[in-house]
Design an enzyme around this catalytic site. Sequence first.
Site, PDB file in Angstrom:
ATOM      1  N   LYS A  52       0.835  -1.200   0.000  1.00 46.05           N
ATOM      2  CA  LYS A  52       0.000   0.000   0.000  1.00 46.05           C
ATOM      3  C   LYS A  52       0.879   1.264   0.000  1.00 46.05           C
ATOM      4  CE  LYS A  52      -3.810  -2.503   2.157  1.00 46.05           C
ATOM      5  NZ  LYS A  52      -4.631  -2.838   3.329  1.00 46.05           N
ATOM      6  N   GLN A  96      -4.667  -1.885   9.635  1.00 45.88           N
ATOM      7  CA  GLN A  96      -4.586  -3.202   8.994  1.00 45.88           C
ATOM      8  C   GLN A  96      -5.140  -4.266   9.940  1.00 45.88           C
ATOM      9  OE1 GLN A  96      -3.713  -3.567   5.812  1.00 45.88           O
ATOM     10  NE2 GLN A  96      -3.948  -5.781   5.829  1.00 45.88           N
ATOM     11  N   ASP A 119     -11.064   2.781   4.350  1.00 48.88           N
ATOM     12  CA  ASP A 119     -11.386   1.357   4.234  1.00 48.88           C
ATOM     13  C   ASP A 119     -12.902   1.125   4.192  1.00 48.88           C
ATOM     14  OD1 ASP A 119      -9.487  -0.645   3.913  1.00 48.88           O
ATOM     15  OD2 ASP A 119      -8.812  -0.574   5.996  1.00 48.88           O
TER      16      ASP A 119
HETATM   17  N1  GUN Z   1      -6.985  -7.159   6.104  1.00 40.43           N
HETATM   18  C1  GUN Z   1      -7.366  -7.865   5.021  1.00 40.43           C
HETATM   19  N2  GUN Z   1      -7.917  -7.051   4.098  1.00 40.43           N
HETATM   20  C2  GUN Z   1      -7.882  -5.812   4.599  1.00 40.43           C
HETATM   21  C3  GUN Z   1      -8.311  -4.546   4.124  1.00 40.43           C
HETATM   22  O1  GUN Z   1      -8.860  -4.384   3.017  1.00 40.43           O
HETATM   23  N3  GUN Z   1      -8.087  -3.497   4.953  1.00 40.43           N
HETATM   24  C4  GUN Z   1      -7.505  -3.636   6.161  1.00 40.43           C
HETATM   25  N4  GUN Z   1      -7.345  -2.550   6.912  1.00 40.43           N
HETATM   26  N5  GUN Z   1      -7.112  -4.790   6.641  1.00 40.43           N
HETATM   27  C5  GUN Z   1      -7.294  -5.877   5.875  1.00 40.43           C
END
Ligand code: GUN
Length: 292
Positions: A52, A96, A119
Site C-alpha cells: 500500500k 490493517q 477502508d
Molecule cells: N486485512 C485484510 N484485508 C484488509 C483490508 O482491506 N483493509 C484492512 N485494513 N485490513 C485488511
Amino acid sequence: MTILDGKKISNDIKDEITEQVKKMKAKGEKVPHLAAIIVGNDGASLTYVASKVRACERVGFESTMVRLSNTTSEIELLDKIEELNQDSNIDGFIIQLPLPPQINTQKVLMAVNPDKDVDGFHPMNFGKMALDMSTFIPATPFGILELLDRYGVETKGKHTVVIGRSHIVGRPMSILMGRKGFPGNSTVTLTHSHTKNITQITSQADIIITALGQPNYLKAEMVKDDVVVIDVGITRVPDENAPKGYVITGDVDFENVSKKASFITPVPGGVGPMTIAMLLKNTLLARERHLQ
Ligand code: GUN
C-alpha cells in the site's frame, strides 16, 4: 473465456490517479496523504501494508506507516487513532486487520473519523453503503465492482452467489451486487459455513464470488457453463520449491473451473491488486472532500 486482469486494470487506475495528482500539484494543492497503522508482526499484513505504501509512492501520494508492537493495548491504539483523526495533514487512514486478541476490533474501527475511513469499515460508512448513499466502499468489494464494470460483465437480473460473509468482503459484496444500478441489480444468495447443499446453489449461479480462504475449494463440478468467477482467496500454501517457501493460492480450482467460465479472475493478479488501487481511489476521494 476472458481473464479479468486485475493487474492490468489496477495499473490503468493508478495511471489515472497519477494524472489527477499531477493536476493537483500544478494547482498548488496538497497531495493526498494516506496513513496505515499496523499492530504486530504478521508477515502477510506487513507485506500488504508495504504494498500500500509503495502504491502511494507510485501515484505521487504522501504516505505514513505507523508500526505498533504486538503488545499494544487498546487504549494506546485508540490514542494513536485520535492523533490521526486530528492531524489535518492526513486525509485518510486504515488500521490493517487482523488485530491482536487484546484489542476489540469493532471498538477500534468505530473510533476512526468516518471522513477519514478510506477502508469504509466504520458502521456509518457501511450503513451509507447499504442505503445507496455516497460513501467510501470497502476496497476489495469496490475493486470487484470496478473489474466487472471495466470488462462490461452483465450483472442485471443475474443470480450472484457470494461464498463467505466476512465484514470486509462477503457481506458488503452481497449488499452491493443487489443494489440498484450497475454493477448491481443481481439476485443475491449469501452462503456461509452453515449453508446446506452449497453445490446445488453454486451450480445455479451466473456469478460466483468466493471469499473463503480455502485453497481450491470451488471445483468445476460445482459450477455451470459460462459462469463468471471472482476469486478473492489469497492463502499462503507452503511449497518448498517456491522462492518464498509458499505459493499464493485462491479459493478456486482455476485450471478446471476456467474451462467452463466466461470470465474469471486469476490468483495472483486478479482481485488483490484491485484492492490497493481502490484504496488509493478512496484516499483521493477523501482528499477531494477535505478540499470542499
Ligand atoms: N486485512 C485484510 N484485508 C484488509 C483490508 O482491506 N483493509 C484492512 N485494513 N485490513 C485488511
